[in-house]
Design an enzyme around this catalytic site. Structure first.
Site, PDB file in Angstrom:
ATOM      1  N   LYS A 161      45.294  51.684  71.344  1.00  0.00           N
ATOM      2  CA  LYS A 161      45.287  51.446  72.788  1.00  0.00           C
ATOM      3  C   LYS A 161      44.917  49.990  73.076  1.00  0.00           C
ATOM      4  CE  LYS A 161      43.757  56.098  74.156  1.00  0.00           C
ATOM      5  NZ  LYS A 161      44.863  56.432  75.073  1.00  0.00           N
ATOM      6  N   ARG A 193      47.695  66.868  71.997  1.00  0.00           N
ATOM      7  CA  ARG A 193      48.584  68.025  71.820  1.00  0.00           C
ATOM      8  C   ARG A 193      48.629  68.475  70.362  1.00  0.00           C
ATOM      9  NH1 ARG A 193      53.337  64.515  74.270  1.00  0.00           N
ATOM     10  NH2 ARG A 193      51.451  63.680  75.243  1.00  0.00           N
TER      11      ARG A 193
END
Length: 496
Positions: free
Chosen positions: A278, A352
């Protein structure tokens, strides 16, 4: 300090308290308690309105000290805004602002008459429940990682009574339990990642279970998960020195043969993005990436404290997503617990990947009545819905309607997004059964579609709380959402 709540039938003019709280609308329209106080004090509130010292603007506060003619030593006057547009959201706001104002005063007790204010379509029980939750939210203070202060602190608000009859007692008890769950979630999520790692979450779960007879806790470590085939979850955890845990809390509040309701919460205690690193600015907020875990655990706490007559399980897959020599990579193909293979296109779509194994394990282990997962899953959901509503996805219209109604009841609102098969094509892969991202468009929905592949045959819903789990800014705190929504939904199910 946790607030203690109670109810009172004593009139605002007669109650002996360090402070009472009354409401005033704009255009100098007084609420019933404010009107009674004004009469008893010879028009003191109206004088303040005429002078402009009290405006009636929603959320504004003014303190009247030692007013003659009443028993209370102070009157906190709270602005209610325009009377014609007053609604539940405004009621919640004014109770938050009232509690904040009380927290700035050197007192330990107060009585609020804001619960006398009419809210269209809402009864006294609703008003008391929302007022209590709003007040407790405002009273929360994070102190865990500050140096202890030697000097004595001034008196802090410890008890708050609400004007209401006995018909609101059950609602107050529910609010007290839900508030405890919200505080549990907020404290867990606010802790820094060097303290709150997967092992710490597991320890907190075990500690809670040890205190409650009907609660048990099971924790799987990386060796046990590897033996079972948690290939997707373990891949995400590989780059971190902090080892993963799968945490399962079980509450046996219902009949022995009843299928449990199940919560599953994303517990990424810090998300660097992994190899798909990130950007640096804002990365500090990624300690909140276990907000889903905190939320479902808080809802579990609330359910236990309410003593709900339902069986409930709460499953938390917890990892840290870090770059390292053993980190999983873009283009890796993982074999999930379900047997489906997953092509990794971005290691920052890790939530996920841990949820899919947890959902598979939960379904196989508990054969639940319903599964609801909560996760700070996608920035796309924040773009779509902002900080106000959680994203809700489900193929079960009845379940979606139940959760939406619970959100409206508690003002912990959600908004339904489609989960149509049309979007599944975006997850196609040339190298595995499914890709872990679906491209630039419909990111929140394709994340939900990914999870749906691991909940086939289950009554399941997904809550994306990426926008609602914490507040913006360097001093932004965890909100404790969606504890209230999930607790209300369970409460509604237990009343059927």
């Amino acid at each position: 300090m946790t607030l203690q709540f109670s109810l009172t039938n004593t009139a605002a003019t007669d109650v002996d308290s360090p402070c009472i709280v009354v409401g005033v609308y704009e255009q100098a329209v007084l609420g019933s308690a404010a009107e009674a106080v004004d009469r008893a004090t010879g028009g003191l509130i109206r004088q303040q309105l005429e002078s402009g010292d009290i405006s009636g603007k929603a959320g504004s506060t003014s303190v009247l000290f030692a007013p003659p003619g009443i028993a209370a030593r102070r009157v906190l006057v709270v602005g209610l805004g325009a009377q014609k547009s007053f609604d539940g959201a405004r009621f919640q706001k004014i109770n938050i602002e009232a509690a904040r104002a009380l927290g700035r005063l050197p007192l330990s007790a107060a009585v609020s008459y804001l619960t006398d204010v009419d809210v269209p379509g809402r009864d006294a029980a609703w008003r008391v429940r929302v007022a209590a939750l709003a007040s407790d939210f405002a009273a929360y203070r994070y102190t865990a990682t500050f140096k202890p202060r030697d000097k004595p602190k001034p008196a802090e608000l410890a008890t708050l009574a609400f004007a209401a009859g006995d018909e609101a007692q059950a609602a107050l008890e529910q609010a007290t339990a839900i508030a405890e769950g919200v505080r549990f979630a907020r404290e867990l999520a606010n802790l820094p990642p060097n303290i709150c790692n997967p092992a710490y979450i597991a320890a907190q779960a075990q500690a809670f279970a040890d205190l409650h007879d009907k609660v048990s806790c099971q924790v799987l470590d990386e060796t046990q998960m590897a033996e079972l085939g948690f290939g997707s979850l373990l891949a995400v955890a590989r780059g971190s020195a902090n080892k993963p845990r799968l945490i399962a809390l079980e509450y046996k509040g219902g009949e022995p043969g009843d299928k449990p309701y199940a919560f599953v919460g994303k517990g990424v205690t810090f998300d660097s993005g992994g190899i798909s690193l990130k950007p640096g600015p804002g990365m500090e907020d990624m300690k909140f990436d276990m907000g889903g875990a905190a939320g479902v655990m808080g809802a579990f706490v609330a359910a236990v404290k309410m003593g709900l007559k339902r069986n409930l399980v709460c499953v938390v897959p917890s990892v840290e997503n870090m770059p390292g020599g053993d980190s999983y990579r873009p283009s890796d193909v993982l074999t999930s617990l379900s047997g489906l293979t997953i092509e990794v296109l971005n290691t920052d779509a890790e939530g996920r990947l841990i949820l899919c194994d947890a959902l598979t394990w939960t379904a196989k282990t508990y054969q639940p009545h319903t599964i609801v997962d909560a996760a700070t899953l996608t920035g796309a959901c924040v773009v779509a819905l902002g900080k106000h509503a959680s994203g809700l996805m489900s193929k079960h219209d009845d379940l979606a309607a139940e959760l939406l109604a619970a959100g409206e009841e508690t003002l912990d609102r959600a908004w339904r997004l489609p989960l149509w098969d049309d979007y599944q094509a975006q997850l196609e892969s040339g190298f595995a059964d499914v890709a872990n991202i679906g491209g630039k468009t419909a990111g929140a929905i394709t994340a939900g579609c990914f999870l749906s592949r691991f909940t086939d045959g289950q009554r399941w819903a997904h809550l994306d709380i990426a926008g609602t789990a914490w507040e913006d800014g360097r001093k932004g705190m965890a909100t404790g959402r969606p504890v209230a929504l999930l607790a209300q939904w369970l409460l509604s199910q237990s009343e059927k």
